[in-house]
Design an enzyme around this catalytic site. Structure first.
Site, PDB file in Angstrom:
ATOM      1  N   ASP A 265      18.088   9.096 -15.565  1.00 51.66           N
ATOM      2  CA  ASP A 265      16.827   7.878 -15.630  1.00 51.66           C
ATOM      3  C   ASP A 265      15.991   8.446 -16.761  1.00 51.66           C
ATOM      4  O   ASP A 265      15.906   9.461 -17.225  1.00 51.66           O
ATOM      5  CB  ASP A 265      16.079   7.943 -14.205  1.00 51.66           C
ATOM      6  CG  ASP A 265      16.466   7.097 -13.240  1.00 51.66           C
ATOM      7  OD1 ASP A 265      17.582   6.216 -13.539  1.00 51.66           O
ATOM      8  OD2 ASP A 265      16.108   7.221 -11.994  1.00 51.66           O
ATOM      9  N   LYS A 287      15.762   2.286 -16.726  1.00 58.04           N
ATOM     10  CA  LYS A 287      15.319   0.813 -16.754  1.00 58.04           C
ATOM     11  C   LYS A 287      13.863   0.959 -16.678  1.00 58.04           C
ATOM     12  O   LYS A 287      13.324   0.966 -15.560  1.00 58.04           O
ATOM     13  CB  LYS A 287      15.932   0.133 -15.635  1.00 58.04           C
ATOM     14  CG  LYS A 287      16.515   0.973 -14.476  1.00 58.04           C
ATOM     15  CD  LYS A 287      16.990   0.086 -13.483  1.00 58.04           C
ATOM     16  CE  LYS A 287      17.359   0.986 -12.089  1.00 58.04           C
ATOM     17  NZ  LYS A 287      16.559   1.616 -11.569  1.00 58.04           N
ATOM     18  N   MET A 402       3.881   3.832  -9.443  1.00 58.97           N
ATOM     19  CA  MET A 402       4.287   2.743 -10.401  1.00 58.97           C
ATOM     20  C   MET A 402       2.973   1.660 -10.431  1.00 58.97           C
ATOM     21  O   MET A 402       2.943   0.554 -10.388  1.00 58.97           O
ATOM     22  CB  MET A 402       5.416   1.979  -9.867  1.00 58.97           C
ATOM     23  CG  MET A 402       6.668   2.590 -10.243  1.00 58.97           C
ATOM     24  SD  MET A 402       8.013   1.682  -9.497  1.00 58.97           S
ATOM     25  CE  MET A 402       8.213   2.513  -7.970  1.00 58.97           C
TER      26      MET A 402
HETATM   27  N1  SAH Z   1      11.866   8.840  -7.315  1.00 63.90           N
HETATM   28  C1  SAH Z   1      10.724   9.209  -7.811  1.00 63.90           C
HETATM   29  C2  SAH Z   1       9.841   7.797  -8.085  1.00 63.90           C
HETATM   30  C3  SAH Z   1      10.274   7.017  -8.735  1.00 63.90           C
HETATM   31  S1  SAH Z   1       9.558   5.524  -9.064  1.00 63.90           S
HETATM   32  C4  SAH Z   1       9.786  10.307  -7.000  1.00 63.90           C
HETATM   33  O1  SAH Z   1      10.246  10.466  -6.102  1.00 63.90           O
HETATM   34  O2  SAH Z   1       9.012  10.768  -7.745  1.00 63.90           O
HETATM   35  C5  SAH Z   1       8.647   5.848 -10.762  1.00 63.90           C
HETATM   36  C6  SAH Z   1       7.369   6.305 -10.534  1.00 63.90           C
HETATM   37  O3  SAH Z   1       7.180   7.376 -10.064  1.00 63.90           O
HETATM   38  C7  SAH Z   1       6.287   6.083 -11.839  1.00 63.90           C
HETATM   39  O4  SAH Z   1       5.977   5.210 -12.061  1.00 63.90           O
HETATM   40  C8  SAH Z   1       5.530   6.944 -11.278  1.00 63.90           C
HETATM   41  O5  SAH Z   1       4.347   6.161 -10.443  1.00 63.90           O
HETATM   42  C9  SAH Z   1       5.969   8.175 -10.535  1.00 63.90           C
HETATM   43  N2  SAH Z   1       6.045   9.448 -11.127  1.00 63.90           N
HETATM   44  C10 SAH Z   1       7.380   9.741 -11.403  1.00 63.90           C
HETATM   45  N3  SAH Z   1       7.123  11.124 -11.966  1.00 63.90           N
HETATM   46  C11 SAH Z   1       6.032  11.042 -12.170  1.00 63.90           C
HETATM   47  C12 SAH Z   1       5.000  12.345 -12.737  1.00 63.90           C
HETATM   48  N4  SAH Z   1       5.699  13.453 -13.259  1.00 63.90           N
HETATM   49  N5  SAH Z   1       3.802  12.143 -12.640  1.00 63.90           N
HETATM   50  C13 SAH Z   1       3.100  11.139 -12.126  1.00 63.90           C
HETATM   51  N6  SAH Z   1       3.819  10.044 -11.798  1.00 63.90           N
HETATM   52  C14 SAH Z   1       5.363  10.375 -11.696  1.00 63.90           C
END
Ligand code: SAH
Length: 489
Positions: A265, A287, A402
């Site tokens: 990703d 995506k 998100m």
């Molecule tokens: N599976 C991921 C989430 C995927 S959805 C998890 O468990 O973290 C994608 C969202 O995750 C982003 O839009 C943001 O809101 C959040 N996200 C992922 N990595 C991040 C980070 N390092 N800092 C802040 N938000 C993060």
């Protein structure tokens, strides 16, 4: 002269191995005598190592340390000679190891040993040593030893630790299996190609993380004969964590090191991909949110096709694969296609952010519930069916994934459902990454916080009493103050 080509002038151009400060070699010591001059604590570890390699160890010291006394009691191959060391102790020894007070004494010993053709190691005195010990990883019969030629024993120890972490589980069992397979395989007088396929397939199995099965030999042979490079492939949905590569699990690292193909990703940091097997094909399948994306089906189809072609596929996802990662769809499709699938958890963004904030999300005095929600509905808008009352609850800690582009709408909905406008709120961008940034305030100024931060990376919105006051407030506002950027840049 056609036949001279191999040893003609061209052969000289073949690259040679670079200079080695020491020759790595493994000594067969079983049943041989080793003299150990000195009974110190440092000598104890050498005695343990030497007896483990099957040597008869003569420890010569008037007053050996307790550890050596104990070792000699437990191991008959370790003998204590309670007197000063004399040169005659070197006679007939395969090696001598010594703990000498000063370099002069060490050199005297080395000279005496050399005169008798006995290789000598003086602990911590490389200048007076003919050989050195490495930092050892033991999975007998597999042994890995690391040497820095004395440049940095601490570095050698650190490398040893990393290597330990990377080795496949059950390596010992697999190495023993390999030993056991050699004779029966040879008895079959296999063609070189069949032999190669057998051992290729064997290595795949070693790195699969599985244990050798009772019918392993026959199964490998059947695969090799069928001409398969390997059996059916597999897919692992692997959590890459929030960004800091150190937050990868050991299992994730192992799978990355054994992968043929990695589909990743856009949230996955390049430093994490750097830790993967070099030969693995790395395919971006990002995506980005908010872009019309019909790619999910393509990604799934691609994973299935690769696995069915026998590849070990790692689907590397930001954070944890089971948190807002569409894992359910992927698992269902892989199951339906009969592709073996495994899931490796990762640190989800909310937990990464809590760690860098040093704020407990469930602090007893301030939170009764912890909830993770997404602000991104199927249509790309704020989901209508979120439980807004629960989100407005002052006794809850809420983490919104998100949500960076929904700040205004989020605030309006929450206030309309009775949330306290003064509820502490913050936005964390790129949690756990080197360039993490935050903006802290209250729910009432959520949109302004967003404008101030002007994030360009993934963001979490965090709301709840745990983020307010005291050290929490300070921690929450750390990392602010970066120059504002254009929104959406
Ligand atoms: N599976 C991921 C989430 C995927 S959805 C998890 O468990 O973290 C994608 C969202 O995750 C982003 O839009 C943001 O809101 C959040 N996200 C992922 N990595 C991040 C980070 N390092 N800092 C802040 N938000 C993060």
């Amino acid at each position: 002269m056609a036949s001279g080509a191999a040893d003609g002038p061209d052969a000289a151009a073949a690259p040679l191995i670079g200079d080695l400060p020491l020759l790595p070699a493994f000594l067969a010591l079983a049943g041989r005598r080793v003299a150990l001059a000195g009974g110190s604590h440092a000598a104890l570890w050498k005695a343990e190592l030497l007896q483990a390699a099957g040597a008869h160890v003569d420890v010569v010291d008037p007053a050996p340390c307790d550890g050596l006394v104990d070792l000699a009691r437990r191991r008959p191959s370790v003998r204590l000679l309670r007197r000063p060391f004399v040169e005659g102790d070197l006679d007939g020894a395969a090696l001598v190891v010594a703990d000498c007070a000063d370099l002069e004494a060490a050199r005297r010993l080395q000279d005496a040993a050399r005169a008798r053709g006995v290789p000598c190691n003086v602990i911590d005195k490389p200048a007076a040593s003919d050989f050195q010990f490495g930092a050892v990883v033991e999975r007998a019969p597999v042994v890995v030893a690391v040497s820095t030629a004395g440049a940095s024993p601490i570095l050698a120890q650190a490398l040893r630790g990393r290597i330990e972490a990377l080795l496949p589980a059950r390596l010992r069992d697999w190495a023993r299996a390999a030993q056991a397979f050699r004779a029966p395989l040879k008895a079959l007088r296999p063609e070189p190609e069949l032999r190669r396929r057998f051992w290729d397939r064997f290595n795949d199995r070693v790195f699969s993380g599985a244990a050798p099965r009772a019918d392993e030999f026959d199964a490998l042979l059947a695969c090799a004969r069928a001409g398969e490079r390997r059996g059916v492939g597999s897919v692992a949905l692997v959590g890459a964590g929030p960004g800091d590569p150190e937050l990868l699990t050991l299992k994730a690292l192992r799978l990355l090191q054994g992968a043929d193909v990695i589909l990743y990703d856009d949230l996955v940091a390049p430093q994490i991909l750097d830790m993967a097997r070099r030969e693995a094909r790395k395919i971006p399948v990002g995506k980005r949110g908010y872009r019309p994306s019909c790619k999910q089906d393509e990604i799934v189809a691609r994973m299935i096709a690769l696995a069915q072609a026998g590849e070990r596929v790692v689907r590397l996802k930001g954070g944890d694969p089971m948190v807002f990662g569409r894992a359910a769809e992927e698992i269902a499709a892989l199951d339906a296609a009969g592709v073996p699938v495994e899931v490796v958890p990762g640190v989800t963004a909310a937990l990464g952010a809590a760690a860098s904030l040093k704020i407990s999300l469930t602090e007893r005095a301030r939170a009764r519930r912890l909830q993770f929600v997404t602000a991104h509905g199927r249509d790309g808008r704020l989901p209508e069916d979120l439980d807004w009352r629960a989100l407005a609850d002052p006794g809850a800690t809420s983490v919104v994934y998100m949500g960076a582009r929904m700040l205004g709408a989020l605030r309006e909905k929450l206030l309309a459902h009775g949330a306290d406008p003064a509820a502490p709120a913050l936005i964390v961008e790129r949690a756990t990454c080197a360039d993490e940034r935050r903006a802290a305030g209250t729910l009432a100024d959520l949109a302004e916080l967003g404008a101030r931060l002007a994030p360009s990376g993934p963001c979490l919105v965090m709301i709840g009493a745990v983020f307010g006051g005291g050290s929490a407030g300070e921690a929450a506002s750390a990392g602010e103050g970066a120059p504002p950027r254009e929104p959406g840049a």
